[in-house]
Design a protein around this motif. Structure first.
Motif, PDB file in Angstrom:
ATOM      1  N   ASP A  83       0.866  -1.185   0.000  1.00  0.00           N
ATOM      2  CA  ASP A  83       0.000   0.000   0.000  1.00  0.00           C
ATOM      3  C   ASP A  83       0.900   1.231   0.000  1.00  0.00           C
ATOM      4  O   ASP A  83       1.713   1.400   0.920  1.00  0.00           O
ATOM      5  CB  ASP A  83      -0.891  -0.039   1.255  1.00  0.00           C
ATOM      6  CG  ASP A  83      -1.883   1.104   1.334  1.00  0.00           C
ATOM      7  OD1 ASP A  83      -2.067   1.831   0.337  1.00  0.00           O
ATOM      8  OD2 ASP A  83      -2.487   1.263   2.414  1.00  0.00           O
ATOM      9  N   HIS A 133      -1.808   3.363   9.160  1.00  0.00           N
ATOM     10  CA  HIS A 133      -2.295   2.099   9.717  1.00  0.00           C
ATOM     11  C   HIS A 133      -1.237   1.006   9.608  1.00  0.00           C
ATOM     12  O   HIS A 133      -0.341   1.070   8.759  1.00  0.00           O
ATOM     13  CB  HIS A 133      -3.543   1.659   8.941  1.00  0.00           C
ATOM     14  CG  HIS A 133      -3.337   1.629   7.444  1.00  0.00           C
ATOM     15  ND1 HIS A 133      -2.993   0.487   6.757  1.00  0.00           N
ATOM     16  CD2 HIS A 133      -3.377   2.624   6.516  1.00  0.00           C
ATOM     17  CE1 HIS A 133      -2.851   0.782   5.473  1.00  0.00           C
ATOM     18  NE2 HIS A 133      -3.077   2.074   5.285  1.00  0.00           N
ATOM     19  N   GLU A 158       1.175   7.856   6.270  1.00  0.00           N
ATOM     20  CA  GLU A 158       0.586   8.522   5.101  1.00  0.00           C
ATOM     21  C   GLU A 158       0.002   9.886   5.430  1.00  0.00           C
ATOM     22  O   GLU A 158      -1.209  10.026   5.583  1.00  0.00           O
ATOM     23  CB  GLU A 158      -0.453   7.629   4.426  1.00  0.00           C
ATOM     24  CG  GLU A 158      -1.492   6.985   5.309  1.00  0.00           C
ATOM     25  CD  GLU A 158      -2.491   6.171   4.471  1.00  0.00           C
ATOM     26  OE1 GLU A 158      -2.851   6.601   3.359  1.00  0.00           O
ATOM     27  OE2 GLU A 158      -2.924   5.102   4.944  1.00  0.00           O
ATOM     28  N   GLU A 186       2.565   8.179   0.860  1.00  0.00           N
ATOM     29  CA  GLU A 186       2.473   7.015   1.752  1.00  0.00           C
ATOM     30  C   GLU A 186       3.580   6.009   1.446  1.00  0.00           C
ATOM     31  O   GLU A 186       3.765   5.613   0.292  1.00  0.00           O
ATOM     32  CB  GLU A 186       1.116   6.325   1.570  1.00  0.00           C
ATOM     33  CG  GLU A 186       0.960   5.027   2.361  1.00  0.00           C
ATOM     34  CD  GLU A 186      -0.408   4.383   2.172  1.00  0.00           C
ATOM     35  OE1 GLU A 186      -1.094   4.712   1.170  1.00  0.00           O
ATOM     36  OE2 GLU A 186      -0.787   3.551   3.010  1.00  0.00           O
TER      37      GLU A 186
END
Ligand code: MG
Length: 256
Positions: A109, A172, A205, A237
């Motif tokens: 991600d 996260h 991020e 990010e």
């Protein structure tokens, strides 16, 4: 703020490292191929092809019903923009792409914001400030420190660049699932969160705005998040692994 955190096993980290590297390659390939005149739908389709070619799948498509392959957030869109056939990219736009790839039961991600020409000074401050906030957050991510230390480093850099910090959305944990505990806010004032330990994988991020920090969710698609004042927003990010020493940036490429 959840006190949970996940320590990944060495076997998981092998797979997570590979998924993150693949995702970073796709991110940079999309940014390289994006150009004014194409629609954001074209860009999303291109991203879908690049992701398929890796042997992986989009981690975002159908996640809670998200319709795109990636998130494409132009100008005042903060995050979660959806590629649209009627949205033509122009050379004056700044474009954020957020890319998630799942491969071999692991996740990558990563996001970045880019422009097509040398931006004017405020836009430069936004892009440089947000990228620097990410790098400052990463530098604070040392075993023995706390999530709050990452948040404080991001917040300090955002303040220095006089940028608004989006509070509704946060970084996260990541790795096997797209979103794992803990949350990684871009601001302080909520506590200190879990202690960082080797084997934790975090997505840091910052989402920073040129104007107000307040944002609005598009009620028509229930995804697109815009700045409340219509001013520009940027998003960078990286996915990092906490180690005994420096954090390892799993989504690092020479270009970012
Ligand atoms: Mg993320």
């Amino acid at each position: 703020m959840s006190g949970n955190r996940i320590i990944h096993t060495p076997e998981e980290i092998v797979r997570i490292r590979r998924a993150a590297a693949v995702t970073a390659q796709v991110r940079d390939e999309i940014a390289r191929l994006a150009h004014p005149g194409m629609t954001t739908f074209d860009l999303d389709q291109l991203a879908g092809s690049l992701i398929n070619a890796t042997g992986g799948k989009s981690a975002f498509k159908n996640y809670h019903g998200f319709p795109g392959n990636i998130c494409i957030s132009v100008n005042d869109v903060v995050i979660h923009g959806i590629g649209r056939p009627d949205q033509i990219i122009t050379e004056n736009d700044i474009v954020s792409i957020d890319v998630g790839v799942t491969i071999d039961h692991a996740m990558g991600d990563t996001a970045l914001t880019f422009s097509f020409k040398e931006p004017e000074s405020d836009t430069r401050r936004l892009l440089d400030g947000t990228r620097q906030a990410l790098m400052d957050g990463i530098a604070a991510a040392r075993a023995g420190s706390f999530i709050r230390d990452i948040s404080a480093a991001v917040e300090k850099c955002a303040r220095k660049h006089k940028l608004g910090i989006v509070r509704e959305y946060v970084g996260h944990g990541c790795g096997i699932k797209l979103h794992e505990p803990p949350e990684v806010p871009n601001y302080t004032g909520w506590g200190k969160g879990p202690r960082l330990e080797p084997g934790m994988v975090l997505c840091i991020e910052p989402m920073l705005n040129l104007g107000t920090d307040s944002v609005r969710l598009d009620r028509k698609d229930n995804w697109t998040v815009r700045t409340a004042d219509g001013k520009l927003s940027a998003h960078f990010e990286h996915m990092i692994l906490i180690t005994d020493n420096e954090p390892e940036i799993l989504t690092w490429q020479k270009t970012m």
